[in-house]
Motif scaffolding. Structure first.
Motif, short mmCIF file in Angstrom:
data_model
loop_
_atom_site.label_atom_id
_atom_site.label_comp_id
_atom_site.label_asym_id
_atom_site.label_seq_id
_atom_site.Cartn_x
_atom_site.Cartn_y
_atom_site.Cartn_z
N ALA A 53 -0.80 -1.14 -0.32
CA ALA A 53 -1.87 -1.88 0.23
C ALA A 53 -2.07 -2.10 1.72
N LEU A 54 -0.85 -2.81 2.12
CA LEU A 54 -0.86 -3.13 3.53
C LEU A 54 -0.89 -1.82 4.41
N ARG A 55 -0.27 -0.94 3.73
CA ARG A 55 -0.21 0.35 4.66
C ARG A 55 -1.50 1.24 4.44
N GLY A 56 -2.06 0.70 3.53
CA GLY A 56 -3.36 1.65 3.42
C GLY A 56 -3.29 2.73 2.41
N GLN A 57 -2.17 2.90 1.81
CA GLN A 57 -1.59 3.91 0.90
C GLN A 57 -2.07 3.74 -0.57
N PRO A 58 -2.60 4.78 -1.32
CA PRO A 58 -2.96 4.89 -2.63
C PRO A 58 -1.82 3.80 -3.39
N LEU A 59 -2.31 2.90 -4.30
CA LEU A 59 -1.49 2.19 -5.18
C LEU A 59 -1.07 3.05 -6.30
N THR A 60 0.27 3.37 -6.72
CA THR A 60 0.64 4.45 -7.41
C THR A 60 1.02 3.81 -8.75
N ILE A 61 0.49 4.27 -9.74
CA ILE A 61 0.71 3.71 -11.31
C ILE A 61 1.13 4.85 -11.97
N TYR A 62 2.49 4.53 -12.72
CA TYR A 62 3.21 5.42 -13.44
C TYR A 62 2.82 5.54 -14.75
N HIS B 66 -5.39 -3.73 -9.46
CA HIS B 66 -6.70 -4.38 -8.80
C HIS B 66 -6.51 -5.70 -8.23
N THR B 67 -6.05 -6.57 -8.62
CA THR B 67 -5.82 -7.94 -8.28
C THR B 67 -5.18 -7.99 -6.78
N ILE B 68 -3.74 -7.43 -6.64
CA ILE B 68 -3.33 -7.28 -5.61
C ILE B 68 -3.96 -6.37 -4.18
N ARG B 69 -4.55 -5.52 -4.81
CA ARG B 69 -5.31 -4.79 -3.82
C ARG B 69 -6.46 -5.54 -3.36
N ASP B 70 -7.35 -6.32 -4.09
CA ASP B 70 -8.23 -7.02 -3.77
C ASP B 70 -7.84 -8.15 -2.81
N GLN B 71 -6.90 -8.77 -3.13
CA GLN B 71 -6.23 -9.98 -2.10
C GLN B 71 -5.68 -9.51 -0.98
N VAL B 72 -4.90 -8.12 -1.17
CA VAL B 72 -4.76 -7.86 0.26
C VAL B 72 -5.97 -7.56 1.30
N LEU B 73 -6.75 -6.83 0.65
CA LEU B 73 -7.92 -6.23 1.51
C LEU B 73 -8.62 -7.48 2.01
N ALA B 74 -8.84 -8.60 1.03
CA ALA B 74 -9.44 -9.87 1.41
C ALA B 74 -8.85 -10.46 2.69
N THR B 75 -7.40 -10.37 2.82
CA THR B 75 -6.95 -11.19 4.15
C THR B 75 -6.18 -10.50 4.93
N PRO C 124 -11.41 -4.92 9.54
CA PRO C 124 -10.95 -5.25 8.14
C PRO C 124 -10.51 -4.09 7.39
N MET C 125 -9.82 -4.16 6.48
CA MET C 125 -9.53 -2.83 5.58
C MET C 125 -10.50 -3.00 4.49
N THR C 126 -11.17 -1.75 4.24
CA THR C 126 -12.35 -1.58 3.18
C THR C 126 -11.87 -1.23 1.94
N ASP C 127 -11.02 -0.28 1.79
CA ASP C 127 -10.55 -0.06 0.46
C ASP C 127 -9.20 0.89 0.27
N VAL C 128 -8.70 0.70 -0.74
CA VAL C 128 -7.43 1.48 -1.05
C VAL C 128 -7.64 2.03 -2.43
N GLU C 129 -7.30 3.31 -2.62
CA GLU C 129 -7.53 3.72 -3.95
C GLU C 129 -6.37 3.52 -4.83
N ILE C 130 -6.44 3.92 -6.06
CA ILE C 130 -5.48 3.39 -7.07
C ILE C 130 -5.15 4.82 -7.81
N LYS C 131 -3.80 5.68 -7.69
CA LYS C 131 -3.43 6.81 -8.26
C LYS C 131 -2.57 6.52 -9.35
#
Length: 412
Positions: A283-292, A338-347, A354-361
């Protein structure tokens, strides 16, 4: 304690993305904000502000990045304040793996309590940076040593944490992982036998494998693949528990066993492959959050200060059976992403704003990754008077702040 962002054996979700259009975020349970941690009954109580100075300092950092690409290390003039204990009350405590993520937080608390602490670490996953604020303190000693080899010292308590605990680390050299759990535990139990020290083994929720019981009680024997890629850690910890209770029954060693569920917090390695560190770094790097997997596998995440509270209580209470230490609040991996992404984006603000969005893959599931993981902590409540106090949101924010600080200092 070690988990990838994976689960289910269904591989039909390869390289898909998730958005708010096809997923509803479930509300995160709220808890009161925590300002103090620990327990007065064992002297581990301390303000969160004191702990913050160790991993979220507001003072000038000890590592300064200079403009010409050089780095400057500044010496520390004062050590953090600690309690004064008389020699009669001061324990001499050995912490194996004490320069690691959990170990270093445990060391901080033991030092605060006024004890004499010896850290033994081979620095495979630990780092001196985690305990550098104690190096040179009269109550602290750091020893470079691998627990696979015998170690001789006089101590009254042993916290045995030494073992890589994340999939990329323990699967890097599976034979070494097994040797650490087996030979390392034999060596530390032998030391406890000789010195008559109380011995605490940090086991793991991984001993339950992909559980058929939910939530998992300490009486559950587990559902583990003994030849899978995770077996070096899962079975290694199972035999470590067997050894611990064998020494108790045969040699009268005073033992404690903590089964640790997913834990997160400052000082996690950014490359350890765990859910929280992966998501925060991406999230900090603006990369997709990868879920296995499909993201519906569940985990229960506890903040590291809650775990340290539990470990110290277990060491100092008279209870010898295994005890689960974990958070009973269960989340799907998608919820947590989603929780981590939203908290990183908000701060987080970048040079472009400001960062606007990061996708989840969604990626293929990892082999043998548990579908569900949630502790039954009835024993911890009854015999230790322990249960988690930190809201996940508060813990995530402190962890995100720590990762940001590491970025600013050029450490990651």
């Amino acid at each position: 304690m070690a988990d990838q962002s994976g689960g289910f054996t269904n591989h039909t979700n390869n390289n898909r993305t998730s958005s708010s259009d096809d997923y509803v975020i479930r509300p995160v349970p709220q808890r009161d904000h925590v300002d103090n941690v620990g327990d007065t009954s064992v002297g581990s109580d301390v303000s969160l502000r004191w702990l913050h100075q160790l991993y979220l300092p507001k003072k000038t950092p000890e590592v300064v990045m200079l403009k010409d690409g050089m780095v400057q290390y500044t010496s520390q003039r004062l050590y953090p304040n600690v309690r004064h204990l008389s020699p009669a009350k001061r324990e001499r405590i050995l912490v194996t793996g004490g320069a690691g993520f959990v170990g270093s937080h445990l060391v901080d608390r033991l030092m605060w309590m006024g004890h004499e602490v010896i850290v033994v670490d081979n620095f495979f996953t630990g780092t001196k940076r985690n305990v550098q604020h104690w190096i040179g303190h009269p109550n602290f000693e750091l020893v470079t040593h691998d627990v696979v080899d015998p170690y001789m010292i006089e101590v009254s308590q042993i916290y045995h944490l030494a073992c890589p605990a994340s999939p990329p680390h323990y699967q890097y050299n599976p034979t070494k992982t097994v040797k650490t759990s087996v030979m390392g535990t034999i060596n530390m139990l032998g030391l406890a036998k000789r010195t008559k020290a109380r011995f605490l083994l940090t086991s793991t929720s991984e001993i339950y494998g992909d559980p058929e019981e939910h939530p998992q009680k300490e009486t559950y024997w587990g559902h583990v693949n003994p030849i899978g890629p995770r077996a070096c850690y899962d079975e290694g910890k199972r035999i470590a528990e067997t050894l611990t209770y064998s020494y108790m029954r045969q040699n009268d060693v005073d033992v404690r066993v903590a089964r640790i569920f997913n834990t997160f917090g400052p000082r996690m390695s950014p490359t350890d492959g765990r859910v929280v560190s992966n998501f925060i770094m991406q999230a900090l790097r603006g990369q997709p959050l990868t879920i296995y997997g499909d993201g519906h596998q569940t985990r229960s995440f506890q903040y590291v200060h809650d775990l340290v509270d539990g470990l110290i209580l277990l060491m100092n209470k008279n209870y010898t059976e295994p005890v689960n230490l974990g958070n009973t609040e269960e989340y799907t991996i998608l919820d947590f992403a989603h929780t981590i992404r939203d908290q990183v984006l908000a701060t987080t603000t970048t040079a472009a704003g400001p960062m606007t969005d990061v996708e989840i893959k969604l990626l293929p599931a990892a082999m043998d990754d548990p579908r569900k993981r949630k502790p039954d902590i009835t024993r911890a409540k009854k015999y230790l008077g322990w249960e988690p106090r930190f809201a996940v949101k508060q813990g995530i924010q402190e962890t995100v702040d720590w990762f940001k600080l590491q970025q600013m200092e050029g450490a990651i």
